[in-house]
Design an enzyme around this catalytic site. Structure first.
Site, PDB file in Angstrom:
ATOM      1  CB  ALA A  47      19.809  79.590  14.554  1.00 61.15           C
ATOM      2  CG  ASP A  95      20.270  73.582  20.145  1.00 57.29           C
ATOM      3  OD1 ASP A  95      19.284  72.871  19.840  1.00 57.29           O
ATOM      4  OD2 ASP A  95      20.505  74.672  19.579  1.00 57.29           O
ATOM      5  CB  THR A 113      16.599  81.679  17.268  1.00 53.89           C
ATOM      6  OG1 THR A 113      17.784  82.450  17.504  1.00 53.89           O
ATOM      7  CG2 THR A 113      16.079  81.943  15.869  1.00 53.89           C
ATOM      8  N   GLY A 137      27.502  81.325  18.634  1.00 49.28           N
ATOM      9  CA  GLY A 137      28.065  80.179  19.327  1.00 49.28           C
ATOM     10  C   GLY A 137      28.847  80.648  20.519  1.00 49.28           C
TER      11      GLY A 137
END
Length: 518
Positions: A33, A265, A287, A36
């Protein structure tokens, strides 16, 4: 053998290093989030003859939400461009990946029209359009029935509520849509031209019936969601086509094969947990903190719903019984706000300030709704402490300690709830993901649990992504062997519990703060 973890740079040549060359090479894209990354994994024979996985990071990039008017979007086209950059860099740096895989966060999606073109930017899961829609859906269907059907924790960002919001608004995008592709499936489609829906992502929608293994068409009809846009899910590890000629030519690379790994993920990360053959508990820490355990079948009991657990599809025919915990999002937002005010405090400096702050001065309930998307996270923390009669954090160190101790308390509570649902007793907790770089949080987790915490690997989602590619291509036999490969390839740090009496006393204070919602 413990594998190296390199950041950028050329891999060693097998002959020059005295080791055999790689048996297989996989390229993994892991999109979270906030950021990457692209990593290359090479499966090699170690000095003792045992296979090990050697991982090299080749590209890292931010992933920031874009606000336009009242809506929050993903910058999906830039993310696709970063993926193409990662492919190009992998070959530039001397790697020759045979396959690639993409995993991302869950629930979000893009809509394609009849020509296969994207209908607008995908909404971000924190977009406010779904406010109040859980309650509406519950009033229409019933909470128990909704849970019995979908088996998911009631979270406002679940795909079903996003689509329901579009249906209620008579969205032209929804009316024109021919195909829904969840985020990793959309990115794979742009690479290969192949449209698929991967199973682990399908189970994050709350529109999939886990017991019947099919889409919940009846619920779609009740909520005005067009059933025509959904593809039949395929299992993780499905071979999903090769790079299109246009992509290969643009990047100057071969038409390598794409694998639909555990494209959610979380599920890729769980595939990399270096656990033994028995039951185990884990946290995928970032996160969000996803705490759960792996089961052979979904657990759809009324008690599971009451304790707000989800049943998400996993690799190897498994289900993950897990709970979403707000995670390091709270601390990340506080740090972002301090930076906007001029602070240049790094995470290591912030963790050190937390370490030196007074213990158990103030606690919060990390999963209270006030922390989901407040306009001012620091003020939300202060206000929670103020309204619960606790000292208000005054410094970044005090705030960080409050958040980290509270997260550890929540981990204990959720782990005990998981044990009550499964009837298992877990000897400790595996922690994987980027959040384990916060050593203070790992130690606090062990202290709160009164059990050891086994931390590692850090890049669990990308590693699991690679392992599932190797299973798909026959380089690794199955999920059990993949986890054994993870265990011998990456170091695991053990955190033993300390100060049990003080943590037990603080835990009683913590549970009193959120007893109505526990």
């Amino acid at each position: 053998m413990t594998a190296d973890f390199e950041k950028a740079g050329l891999p060693e040549d097998g002959a020059a290093s005295g080791r055999p060359g790689p048996k297989a090479t996989a390229l993994a894209f892991d999109l979270g989030a906030g950021s990457g990354r692209a990593l290359v994994g090479t499966l090699e024979a170690g000095e003792d003859g045992a296979e090990a996985l050697r991982v090299t990071e080749i590209h890292r990039f931010p992933n920031e939400a874009i606000r336009i008017g009242e809506h929050l979007y993903w910058d999906i086209l830039r993310l696709f461009q970063e993926i193409k950059t990662g492919i190009r860099l992998a070959f530039r740096d001397g790697f020759r990946p045979e396959t690639l895989g993409i995993d991302t966060w869950g629930v979000d999606f893009g809509l394609l029209d009849a020509n296969g073109e994207l209908l607008g930017n995908p909404y971000h899961y924190r977009d406010p359009q779904t406010q109040g829609l859980i309650e509406e859906a519950v009033s229409l269907i019933g909470k128990e029935e909704l849970f019995r059907q979908g088996g998911l924790q009631f979270m406002p960002f679940n795909t079903v509520y996003q689509l329901y919001a579009m249906s209620k608004a008579r969205s032209p995008k929804l009316e024109a849509a021919e195909t829904l592709l969840l985020t990793p499936d959309l990115l794979l489609y742009w690479l290969t031209g192949v449209r698929i829906c991967e199973f682990t992502m399908a189970t994050t929608t709350q529109l999939f019936l886990p017991r019947e293994q099919r889409w919940n068409v009846e619920l779609m009809r009740r909520l005005g969601i067009p059933e025509r846009i959904f593809l039949a899910p395929v299992p993780p590890g499905t071979r999903a086509g090769r790079l299109t000629p246009a992509v290969s030519e643009e990047l100057g690379v071969p038409a390598i094969e794409a694998i639909a790994v555990g494209t959610h993920d979380t599920e890729s990360a769980v595939a990399a947990v270096p656990a033994g053959d028995g039951p185990f508990a884990y946290i995928v820490c970032g996160t969000w903190s996803l705490l759960g355990t792996e089961l052979a079948e979904p657990l759809l009991s009324a008690r599971t719903m009451e304790l707000e657990f989800s049943n998400e599809g996993g690799a190897g025919g498994t289900y993950q019984l897990l709970k979403n915990i707000m995670g390091l999002w709270i601390l990340q937002e506080c740090k972002r706000e301090w930076e906007e005010e001029g602070s240049r405090t790094t995470y290591p400096e912030l963790v050190e300030a937390a370490r030196n702050a007074e213990p158990f001065r103030s606690l919060i309930d990390p999963d209270d709704a006030v922390f989901y998307a407040p306009p001012d996270m620091n003020e939300a923390v202060r206000d929670f402490c103020r309204t619960t009669g606790q000292p208000v954090p005054r410094t970044p160190g005090e705030t960080a300690r409050c958040i980290l101790e509270s997260l550890a308390m929540r981990y204990r509570q959720v782990l005990e709830q998981a044990e009550s649902l499964t009837g298992e007793s877990y000897a400790g907790l595996h922690m994987v993901g980027g959040g384990i770089q916060n050593e203070l949080l790992c130690q606090f987790a062990a202290d709160a649990l009164g059990r050891p915490v086994w931390a590692g690997p850090v890049e669990a989602s990308a590693i699991g992504n690679m392992l599932l590619q190797f299973i798909a291509t026959g380089k690794c036999a199955n999920l059990r062997e993949a986890r054994r490969l993870s265990a011998r390839s990456f170091p695991v740090r053990v955190y033993d519990p300390q100060r049990a009496e003080q943590w037990n006393a603080a835990y009683e204070r913590y549970t009193a703060l959120q007893a109505p919602r526990a």
